[in-house]
Design a protein around this motif. Structure first.
Motif, PDB file in Angstrom:
ATOM      1  N   LYS A   9       0.807  -1.019  -0.055  1.00 35.39           N
ATOM      2  CA  LYS A   9       0.088  -0.139   0.043  1.00 35.39           C
ATOM      3  C   LYS A   9       0.730   1.175  -0.031  1.00 35.39           C
ATOM      4  CE  LYS A   9      -4.041  -2.392   2.354  1.00 35.39           C
ATOM      5  NZ  LYS A   9      -4.992  -2.051   3.386  1.00 35.39           N
ATOM      6  N   LEU A  10       2.271   1.088   0.131  1.00 37.27           N
ATOM      7  CA  LEU A  10       3.104   2.239   0.058  1.00 37.27           C
ATOM      8  C   LEU A  10       3.386   2.898  -1.428  1.00 37.27           C
ATOM      9  CD1 LEU A  10       5.361   1.317   3.020  1.00 37.27           C
ATOM     10  CD2 LEU A  10       3.279   2.621   3.270  1.00 37.27           C
ATOM     11  N   PRO A  11       3.749   3.937  -1.525  1.00 37.13           N
ATOM     12  CA  PRO A  11       4.066   4.576  -2.923  1.00 37.13           C
ATOM     13  C   PRO A  11       5.353   3.887  -3.397  1.00 37.13           C
ATOM     14  CG  PRO A  11       4.463   6.335  -1.230  1.00 37.13           C
ATOM     15  CD  PRO A  11       3.621   5.172  -0.610  1.00 37.13           C
ATOM     16  N   ARG A  12       5.614   3.336  -4.324  1.00 37.75           N
ATOM     17  CA  ARG A  12       6.984   2.607  -4.915  1.00 37.75           C
ATOM     18  C   ARG A  12       7.412   3.292  -6.115  1.00 37.75           C
ATOM     19  NH1 ARG A  12       8.716  -3.016  -4.105  1.00 37.75           N
ATOM     20  NH2 ARG A  12       6.712  -3.238  -2.797  1.00 37.75           N
ATOM     21  N   ARG A  13       8.515   4.127  -5.986  1.00 37.37           N
ATOM     22  CA  ARG A  13       9.088   4.846  -7.023  1.00 37.37           C
ATOM     23  C   ARG A  13      10.661   4.167  -7.590  1.00 37.37           C
ATOM     24  NH1 ARG A  13       5.872   8.157  -9.035  1.00 37.37           N
ATOM     25  NH2 ARG A  13       7.442   9.282  -9.931  1.00 37.37           N
ATOM     26  N   ASP A  14      11.238   4.565  -8.662  1.00 36.74           N
ATOM     27  CA  ASP A  14      12.461   3.977  -8.932  1.00 36.74           C
ATOM     28  C   ASP A  14      13.353   5.032  -8.681  1.00 36.74           C
ATOM     29  OD1 ASP A  14      11.713   1.321  -9.836  1.00 36.74           O
ATOM     30  OD2 ASP A  14      10.632   2.412 -11.462  1.00 36.74           O
ATOM     31  N   VAL A  15      14.008   5.134  -7.579  1.00 36.78           N
ATOM     32  CA  VAL A  15      14.776   6.331  -7.291  1.00 36.78           C
ATOM     33  C   VAL A  15      16.551   5.967  -7.193  1.00 36.78           C
ATOM     34  CG1 VAL A  15      15.542   8.092  -5.462  1.00 36.78           C
ATOM     35  CG2 VAL A  15      13.132   7.180  -5.897  1.00 36.78           C
ATOM     36  N   LEU A  16      17.259   6.647  -8.009  1.00 34.82           N
ATOM     37  CA  LEU A  16      18.662   6.477  -7.734  1.00 34.82           C
ATOM     38  C   LEU A  16      19.296   7.813  -6.922  1.00 34.82           C
ATOM     39  CD1 LEU A  16      19.566   6.169 -11.594  1.00 34.82           C
ATOM     40  CD2 LEU A  16      18.808   4.409  -9.863  1.00 34.82           C
ATOM     41  N   CYS A  17      20.272   7.270  -5.846  1.00 37.21           N
ATOM     42  CA  CYS A  17      20.795   8.240  -5.434  1.00 37.21           C
ATOM     43  C   CYS A  17      22.419   7.995  -5.732  1.00 37.21           C
ATOM     44  CB  CYS A  17      21.018   8.063  -3.793  1.00 37.21           C
ATOM     45  SG  CYS A  17      21.666   9.352  -2.827  1.00 37.21           S
ATOM     46  N   ILE A  18      22.995   9.015  -6.302  1.00 32.86           N
ATOM     47  CA  ILE A  18      24.161   9.015  -7.082  1.00 32.86           C
ATOM     48  C   ILE A  18      25.199   9.865  -6.311  1.00 32.86           C
ATOM     49  CG2 ILE A  18      25.611   9.262  -9.243  1.00 32.86           C
ATOM     50  CD1 ILE A  18      22.954   8.841 -10.644  1.00 32.86           C
ATOM     51  N   ASP A  19      26.679   9.294  -5.889  1.00 40.22           N
ATOM     52  CA  ASP A  19      27.714   9.900  -5.440  1.00 40.22           C
ATOM     53  C   ASP A  19      28.962   9.817  -6.125  1.00 40.22           C
ATOM     54  OD1 ASP A  19      29.056  11.063  -2.851  1.00 40.22           O
ATOM     55  OD2 ASP A  19      30.106   9.202  -3.134  1.00 40.22           O
ATOM     56  N   VAL A  20      29.740  10.994  -6.242  1.00 38.09           N
ATOM     57  CA  VAL A  20      31.110  11.008  -7.043  1.00 38.09           C
ATOM     58  C   VAL A  20      31.835  10.540  -6.063  1.00 38.09           C
ATOM     59  CG1 VAL A  20      32.383  12.162  -8.422  1.00 38.09           C
ATOM     60  CG2 VAL A  20      30.167  12.635  -8.629  1.00 38.09           C
ATOM     61  N   LYS A  21      32.685   9.420  -6.086  1.00 39.37           N
ATOM     62  CA  LYS A  21      33.589   9.065  -5.045  1.00 39.37           C
ATOM     63  C   LYS A  21      34.629  10.024  -4.889  1.00 39.37           C
ATOM     64  CE  LYS A  21      35.002   4.732  -4.479  1.00 39.37           C
ATOM     65  NZ  LYS A  21      33.902   4.431  -3.525  1.00 39.37           N
ATOM     66  N   SER A  22      34.826  10.387  -3.627  1.00 38.80           N
ATOM     67  CA  SER A  22      35.831  11.745  -3.210  1.00 38.80           C
ATOM     68  C   SER A  22      35.999  12.474  -4.325  1.00 38.80           C
ATOM     69  CB  SER A  22      37.232  10.766  -2.899  1.00 38.80           C
ATOM     70  OG  SER A  22      37.274   9.750  -2.189  1.00 38.80           O
ATOM     71  N   LEU A 151      35.494  10.134 -13.738  1.00 35.39           N
ATOM     72  CA  LEU A 151      35.019  10.046 -12.708  1.00 35.39           C
ATOM     73  C   LEU A 151      34.426   8.925 -12.184  1.00 35.39           C
ATOM     74  CD1 LEU A 151      33.999  13.827 -11.987  1.00 35.39           C
ATOM     75  CD2 LEU A 151      36.217  12.650 -11.207  1.00 35.39           C
ATOM     76  N   VAL A 152      34.587   8.265 -11.075  1.00 39.53           N
ATOM     77  CA  VAL A 152      33.840   7.094 -10.659  1.00 39.53           C
ATOM     78  C   VAL A 152      32.584   7.537  -9.663  1.00 39.53           C
ATOM     79  CG1 VAL A 152      34.065   4.838  -9.308  1.00 39.53           C
ATOM     80  CG2 VAL A 152      36.094   5.738 -10.679  1.00 39.53           C
ATOM     81  N   VAL A 153      31.409   7.119 -10.118  1.00 38.74           N
ATOM     82  CA  VAL A 153      30.379   7.210  -9.283  1.00 38.74           C
ATOM     83  C   VAL A 153      29.816   5.950  -8.560  1.00 38.74           C
ATOM     84  CG1 VAL A 153      29.903   9.280 -10.426  1.00 38.74           C
ATOM     85  CG2 VAL A 153      28.502   6.912 -11.097  1.00 38.74           C
ATOM     86  N   SER A 154      29.155   6.246  -7.509  1.00 41.06           N
ATOM     87  CA  SER A 154      28.518   4.950  -6.897  1.00 41.06           C
ATOM     88  C   SER A 154      27.053   5.248  -6.876  1.00 41.06           C
ATOM     89  CB  SER A 154      28.892   4.733  -5.417  1.00 41.06           C
ATOM     90  OG  SER A 154      30.351   4.755  -5.032  1.00 41.06           O
ATOM     91  N   VAL A 155      26.029   4.172  -6.920  1.00 40.25           N
ATOM     92  CA  VAL A 155      24.471   4.418  -7.149  1.00 40.25           C
ATOM     93  C   VAL A 155      23.800   3.395  -6.111  1.00 40.25           C
ATOM     94  CG1 VAL A 155      22.795   4.440  -8.833  1.00 40.25           C
ATOM     95  CG2 VAL A 155      25.165   4.903  -9.520  1.00 40.25           C
ATOM     96  N   GLY A 156      22.946   4.259  -5.523  1.00 40.54           N
ATOM     97  CA  GLY A 156      21.985   3.640  -4.614  1.00 40.54           C
ATOM     98  C   GLY A 156      20.616   3.554  -5.391  1.00 40.54           C
ATOM     99  N   ILE A 157      20.257   2.379  -5.410  1.00 40.63           N
ATOM    100  CA  ILE A 157      18.904   2.115  -6.001  1.00 40.63           C
ATOM    101  C   ILE A 157      17.664   1.907  -4.903  1.00 40.63           C
ATOM    102  CG2 ILE A 157      17.445   1.306  -7.966  1.00 40.63           C
ATOM    103  CD1 ILE A 157      20.080   0.173  -9.180  1.00 40.63           C
ATOM    104  N   GLY A 158      16.589   2.328  -4.864  1.00 38.08           N
ATOM    105  CA  GLY A 158      15.584   2.050  -3.774  1.00 38.08           C
ATOM    106  C   GLY A 158      14.092   2.604  -4.418  1.00 38.08           C
ATOM    107  N   ASP A 159      13.250   1.969  -3.488  1.00 41.45           N
ATOM    108  CA  ASP A 159      11.848   2.112  -3.845  1.00 41.45           C
ATOM    109  C   ASP A 159      11.357   3.437  -3.424  1.00 41.45           C
ATOM    110  OD1 ASP A 159      11.669  -0.442  -4.767  1.00 41.45           O
ATOM    111  OD2 ASP A 159      10.781  -1.532  -3.201  1.00 41.45           O
TER     112      ASP A 159
END
Length: 435
Positions: A9-22, A151-159
């Protein structure tokens, strides 16, 4: 209780959180033609101060030497492998702009939230049909940023944004692929296994102590306490932390919340301990003037001012922070400076000063206010003088015109005139490249 949470019953999105390493250190590595993950670079705020703060360090420096953001210059060991460099804030801002332009190839502006200079959220729910599944999009973005900027980036993916951020901080940054996906269904094996409470986005050391006092030492324990019990002790934040421990987050990037009141602030760590009232007042007035210039540039006024003074480590007390309400909204340098002066005069007792932070609070558009009848004539004259000075500086540079106290002993105006965001806009390498 948590067992009653129905994820369906919760909203479900496709979200990326992107960080450039150092980020800062990586940019400095690339400009020197070194792979960011192979570099031993440390970006430091100021070469001249032993206590200067480390702004960024390459991954290898963090791993092998334990030097990271927030470390101090005197903690850096003498090792020929280490390359200590000055910041180049203008370059970092330009690279950040180019990265955001890459993000805009995948999302509309309303679905992009720039969280900091090296981190951003992307809601790809509306565009995934064009570019593929979230994991595929994450890989594409990684490749483009590497191909174009090295540049190298890290990506977190979540609902939701919360799960994407937690996936980034607690798994992606340590993965070989630099990608991790956390869904609602993964919460028991992901969120609940976060090792420390402070590794949970939104839990500060202060809240960690409060939770510890309630017998809560882990995210798992937080998720399995009665939410009403948490609310009774911590208020609405208790409920928020509880639901976050279950991965629940209703926020949506396209529905950015604007605060009712804004503030403009500026802080400065002094090069040494200041004990002279005249020197401290000179720096204080310089900082106030910088904020007032910003207020006028965006046609804003403030209704309150706040001053934070941090004392030297040699003093018995830490310092003071005081706020003063203004009789009327204004953006005039001379008026606002008087109230900062008054706060300082009322609270300083001769202590050694090491840090100054000034803030104009309750900032709103100037058009929302009407000048009072008796103050309007004088205010108009003051406004003309301020605007003329602003125009000259805008056209010919910050140092083209300045006040007499900018030449006084202890003033930092001329020394810091080339700074961006409190740090050097261009390093010595930038200057060499321009020759």
């Amino acid at each position: 209780m948590g067992e009653d949470i129905d994820y369906s019953k919760l909203p479900r999105r496709d979200v990326l959180c992107i960080d450039v390493k150092s980020f800062f250190a990586s940019v400095e590595a690339v400009r020197r033609k070194i792979h960011p993950l192979d570099a031993y670079i440390i970006v430091i705020s100021d070469f001249e101060r032993p206590g200067a703060v480390v702004l960024a360090s390459s991954p290898k420096v963090k791993k092998e030497f334990g030097i990271k953001t927030g470390s101090r210059k005197f903690q850096i060991p003498e090792d020929p492998k280490l390359m200590i460099v000055e910041p180049s804030m203008s370059l970092y801002l330009e690279i950040n702009r180019r990265i955001c332009d890459i993000f805009r190839r995948f999302v509309a502006d309303e679905d992009l939230l720039v969280y900091s200079i090296d981190e951003a959220f992307l809601d790809i729910s509306a565009t995934r049909k064009l570019f593929g599944e979230p994991l595929e999009i994450a890989r594409k973005i990684q490749k483009i940023i590497w191909d174009e900027l090295k540049l190298v980036v890290s990506v977190g993916i979540g609902d939701n944004p919360l799960l994407a951020k937690l996936a980034l901080d607690n798994e992606a940054k340590n993965n070989k692929s630099q990608i991790a996906y956390w869904s609602y269904e993964d919460v028991p094996r992901t969120v609940w296994r976060i090792p420390k409470l402070t590794d949970m986005w939104g839990i500060s050391y202060g809240y960690e102590k409060k939770l510890n006092d309630l017998g809560i030492k882990s995210v798992y324990e937080l998720a399995h306490r009665n939410p009403l019990f948490l609310k009774s002790y911590l208020g609405i934040m208790g409920l928020q932390l509880y639901y976050h421990s279950w991965g629940v987050d209703y926020s949506r990037i396209s529905e950015k919340v604007e605060s009712k009141h804004h503030s403009y602030s500026k802080g400065q760590m002094l090069m040494r301990d200041y004990d002279s009232k005249l020197e401290i007042m000179a720096v204080l007035r310089e900082m106030v003037e910088q904020i007032c210039i910003r207020l006028r540039k965006y046609d804003m006024v403030c209704e309150a001012v706040s001053l934070y003074i941090s004392f030297s480590k040699h003093e018995a007390s830490f310092g003071f922070k005081k706020t003063k309400k203004l009789p009327r909204a204004t953006n005039h340098t001379s008026e606002i400076a008087l109230y900062f002066d008054a706060i300082f005069e009322e609270n300083w007792r001769g202590e050694l000063v090491r840090q100054i932070n000034v803030s104009c609070e309750e900032v709103n558009p100037a058009e929302a206010y009407q000048l009072d009848l008796f103050g309007s004539i004088q205010s108009e004259k003051t406004n003309k003088i301020d605007n003329i000075i602003d125009e000259i500086r805008e056209k010919y540079g910050k140092t083209s015109v300045f006040r007499a106290y900018n030449l006084s002993h202890g003033s930092t105006f001329l020394h810091r005139s080339g700074y961006v965001g409190g740090h050097k806009g261009a390093s010595s390498l930038d200057k060499e490249e321009k020759k």
